[in-house]
Structures are given as C-alpha cells and as structure tokens.
Design a protein around this motif. Structure first.
Motif, PDB file in Angstrom:
ATOM      1  N   GLN A  89      -2.882  -2.695  -9.694  1.00 59.17           N
ATOM      2  CA  GLN A  89      -2.878  -3.580 -10.025  1.00 59.17           C
ATOM      3  C   GLN A  89      -2.020  -4.358  -9.510  1.00 59.17           C
ATOM      4  O   GLN A  89      -2.347  -5.627  -9.008  1.00 59.17           O
ATOM      5  N   GLY A  90      -0.793  -3.903  -9.009  1.00 55.48           N
ATOM      6  CA  GLY A  90       0.246  -4.830  -7.790  1.00 55.48           C
ATOM      7  C   GLY A  90      -0.459  -4.875  -6.779  1.00 55.48           C
ATOM      8  O   GLY A  90      -0.480  -6.206  -5.921  1.00 55.48           O
ATOM      9  N   GLY A 147       7.794   8.384 -15.024  1.00 56.89           N
ATOM     10  CA  GLY A 147       7.707   8.847 -14.201  1.00 56.89           C
ATOM     11  C   GLY A 147       7.823   7.291 -12.827  1.00 56.89           C
ATOM     12  O   GLY A 147       8.208   7.446 -11.663  1.00 56.89           O
ATOM     13  N   ARG A 148       7.634   6.223 -12.934  1.00 58.48           N
ATOM     14  CA  ARG A 148       7.380   5.311 -12.248  1.00 58.48           C
ATOM     15  C   ARG A 148       8.377   4.426 -12.303  1.00 58.48           C
ATOM     16  O   ARG A 148       9.267   3.637 -11.553  1.00 58.48           O
ATOM     17  N   VAL A 174       0.945  -1.323   0.520  1.00 55.09           N
ATOM     18  CA  VAL A 174      -0.121   0.365   0.314  1.00 55.09           C
ATOM     19  C   VAL A 174       0.923   1.502   0.191  1.00 55.09           C
ATOM     20  O   VAL A 174       0.826   1.883  -0.222  1.00 55.09           O
ATOM     21  N   GLU A 175       1.832   1.160   0.985  1.00 55.26           N
ATOM     22  CA  GLU A 175       2.883   2.601   0.543  1.00 55.26           C
ATOM     23  C   GLU A 175       3.849   2.512  -0.674  1.00 55.26           C
ATOM     24  O   GLU A 175       3.683   3.152  -1.088  1.00 55.26           O
ATOM     25  N   GLY A 176       4.040   1.614  -1.358  1.00 56.22           N
ATOM     26  CA  GLY A 176       4.386   1.811  -2.659  1.00 56.22           C
ATOM     27  C   GLY A 176       3.257   2.244  -3.113  1.00 56.22           C
ATOM     28  O   GLY A 176       4.154   2.821  -4.098  1.00 56.22           O
ATOM     29  N   VAL A 177       2.173   1.345  -3.161  1.00 57.73           N
ATOM     30  CA  VAL A 177       1.291   2.702  -4.086  1.00 57.73           C
ATOM     31  C   VAL A 177       1.313   4.205  -3.553  1.00 57.73           C
ATOM     32  O   VAL A 177       1.501   5.258  -4.854  1.00 57.73           O
ATOM     33  N   GLU A 178       0.834   4.388  -2.355  1.00 57.84           N
ATOM     34  CA  GLU A 178       1.518   5.859  -1.951  1.00 57.84           C
ATOM     35  C   GLU A 178       3.154   6.951  -2.110  1.00 57.84           C
ATOM     36  O   GLU A 178       2.387   7.656  -2.746  1.00 57.84           O
ATOM     37  N   LEU A 179       4.138   6.025  -2.673  1.00 58.53           N
ATOM     38  CA  LEU A 179       5.475   6.461  -3.162  1.00 58.53           C
ATOM     39  C   LEU A 179       5.139   6.257  -4.345  1.00 58.53           C
ATOM     40  O   LEU A 179       5.875   7.104  -5.090  1.00 58.53           O
ATOM     41  N   ALA A 194      10.060  -3.466  -5.771  1.00 60.28           N
ATOM     42  CA  ALA A 194      10.657  -2.393  -5.450  1.00 60.28           C
ATOM     43  C   ALA A 194       9.783  -2.046  -3.552  1.00 60.28           C
ATOM     44  O   ALA A 194      10.550  -1.250  -3.228  1.00 60.28           O
ATOM     45  N   ALA A 195       8.830  -2.437  -3.979  1.00 63.76           N
ATOM     46  CA  ALA A 195       7.884  -2.301  -2.503  1.00 63.76           C
ATOM     47  C   ALA A 195       8.703  -2.646  -1.159  1.00 63.76           C
ATOM     48  O   ALA A 195       8.192  -2.931  -0.332  1.00 63.76           O
ATOM     49  N   LEU A 196       8.237  -4.186  -2.073  1.00 62.51           N
ATOM     50  CA  LEU A 196       8.569  -5.592  -0.496  1.00 62.51           C
ATOM     51  C   LEU A 196      10.072  -5.253  -0.690  1.00 62.51           C
ATOM     52  O   LEU A 196      10.772  -5.712   0.664  1.00 62.51           O
TER      53      LEU A 196
END
Ligand code: ATP
Length: 250
Positions: free
Chosen positions: A32-33, A109-110, A21-26, A81-83
């Motif tokens: 989809q992840g 951007g991503r 969730v933090e990865g999506v926020e960042l 990248a998030a995990l």
C-alpha cells in the motif's frame, strides 16, 4: 536497484521510486506504501518538486515545536523508513526526539525489520516493539509504546493516515505532519502541516535544528504561536494552481 542515468530529467523522482520499491523488497514498506508514494509524486509535481517558502516556514515552526517539547517523538512508518532512515536518525539526534516505529499495516516482523534498519542507519534506540498502549482506534493501527507516542507532547508523523492524526490531536498532542497533499484529512487535522517531500523536509529540518539551537525559548515560542496552519495549506493550494496554469499555458 535499477540503474538510472544521473542526467535523466526526472532523476530525483525516479530514485525515490526505486527506494520505495527496495523498501518493499526488504520487507519494511507495505505494498500500500507504493500507492501512497504515487499519490505523493503527483502533488510533488504540482508544487514544482521543490520546497516552497511556506513549507520552509512550516519546517521552521515544526523544529521550534520539537525543540520546545518535553517529550518529542518521531513516528516512523514503512515509507519513511525506506526513504529517509538516516535523516530521521539525525533529526532525532538534533532535536532530542525519540524514534518509534508505528505502522498502519502492522506486523511484528515488519516492526522489527524497521527497527533493525534504523539501527543500521545509526540509531541507538528505537521504540515500537513493546506495543503496550493504545490510541483510541480499532485494530492494530492504534498500538503504540507507553513511553513513546502515548506519552509524547509533540509527535512528528510523516505520511500519516487521517484517523490516527485525529486520534493524536484528540489526546491533546501537538502533531506535525509531512504530507504533499494539502487536502488530505491529515493535513487539515495536524497542528503543523509541512507540504513538502519527506526527503527534502527532513534534511531541511536537520539544518534548521542546528541553526535554531541558539535561539532562546521566547523566540521559539513566538514562532510557534504565530503559526497559522490554514494559511500554510491555502498557500500550497495556490502554488499548485499557479503551477497548473503555467504548465498548461492557461
Ligand atoms: P488521509 O487519511 O490523511 O486523507 P490519505 O488516505 O489521502 O490520507 P495515505 O495513503 O494514508 O493518504 O497517506 C499518504 C499521504 O502521504 C498522501 O497524502 C500522500 O500525498 C503523502 N505522501 C506520499 N509520499 C510522500 C512523500 N514522499 N513525501 C511527503 N508526502 C508523501
């Protein structure tokens, strides 16, 4: 990040969810992840949320393959990248593999945010922004770096899509995947499939890389040549059937 009590029985799983969730926020993980993570959690539950013996063996073979490779690359997507950003950087250092950001839902951007995120986690060089070569796939999911994945002999693709895994195999590359679903197209197409959570798998692979650096080339080759991926996959399915029987009392 929400506060999760350490004694919660599902602490590890809930923390993983928070990281995604933090990865999506960042802006590094796609929406989809989140769905992909949910599917992974289900399979993780069924293998008992631990590294099985056959997954550990696959991790060993994968490390041998990376150590033997001439041009190994670790492909990093938004979930990885998030995990496990810091662990991927350490695995790249331990095996000499390059890091390349490679996204299914690609935006410049991503890609750049993930490159910066990996650098914040210790990476000195991360490929992915040059985008000057293509796999045999339509749209942006085929875009790669000519000095990275395009030129690699061994590629680690955690949580990959089946088409891209197939495209890499068709180019003659040895593909290692980390995928909790032993039935996915990726799992069935890869050269070595690690049916384990990426969080446990990459940490195990770092320790194994340090242990196995002392082995000579012939010993590493014996490990790789003795690997049977269909055996790894059927073992994971059997493990899940056993767990289902145990949990349901059948
Ligand atoms: P395929 O095209 O290979 O059949 P898919 O469409 O089923 O794949 P995707 O959404 O493209 O799946 O990829 C996500 C895969 O990653 C899923 O198989 C899921 O089980 C797995 N996965 C999700 N989270 C994790 C995790 N933390 N560790 C390991 N695997 C995971």
């Amino acid at each position: 990040m929400s506060e999760i009590p350490k004694d919660h029985p599902r602490y590890a799983s809930l923390m993983t969810r928070e990281k995604i969730v933090e990865g999506v926020e960042l802006g590094i993980t796609s929406q989809q992840g989140l769905v992909a993570q949910g599917r992974g959690e289900c399979f993780d539950y069924l293998i008992g949320e631990q590294t099985t013996d056959s997954a550990l063996m696959a991790e060993k073979v994968a490390v041998a393959m990376l150590l033997l490779a001439e041009h190994p690359v670790l492909s990093v997507n938004g979930n990885a990248a998030a995990l496990v950003p810091d662990s991927l950087v350490r695995l790249s250092e331990a095996t000499g593999a390059l890091l390349e950001v490679n996204l299914f839902h690609r935006t410049e951007g991503r890609v750049n945010r993930i490159i910066e995120h990996l650098k914040t986690n210790g990476a000195s060089e991360v490929l992915g922004s040059r985008a000057d070569a293509r796999l045999d796939l339509q749209h942006s999911r085929g875009i790669v770096d000519s000095e990275g994945i395009y030129n690699a002999d061994v590629v680690l693709v955690p949580l990959e899509d089946g088409d891209r895994c197939q495209a890499l195999v068709d180019m003659g590359k040895r593909v290692i995947t980390i995928d909790l679903n032993p039935l996915s197209r990726t799992s069935r197409t890869a050269t070595v499939t690690i049916v384990d959570n990426v969080i446990r798998a990459v940490e195990n692979m770092i320790s194994l890389s340090h242990e196995m650096k002392g082995l000579d080339e012939a010993e590493l080759r014996t490990l790789v040549e003795g690997h049977d991926n269909s055996h790894t996959l059927s073992d994971a399915v059997r493990q899940m059937i056993r767990k289902l029987e145990e949990l349901s009392g059948l």
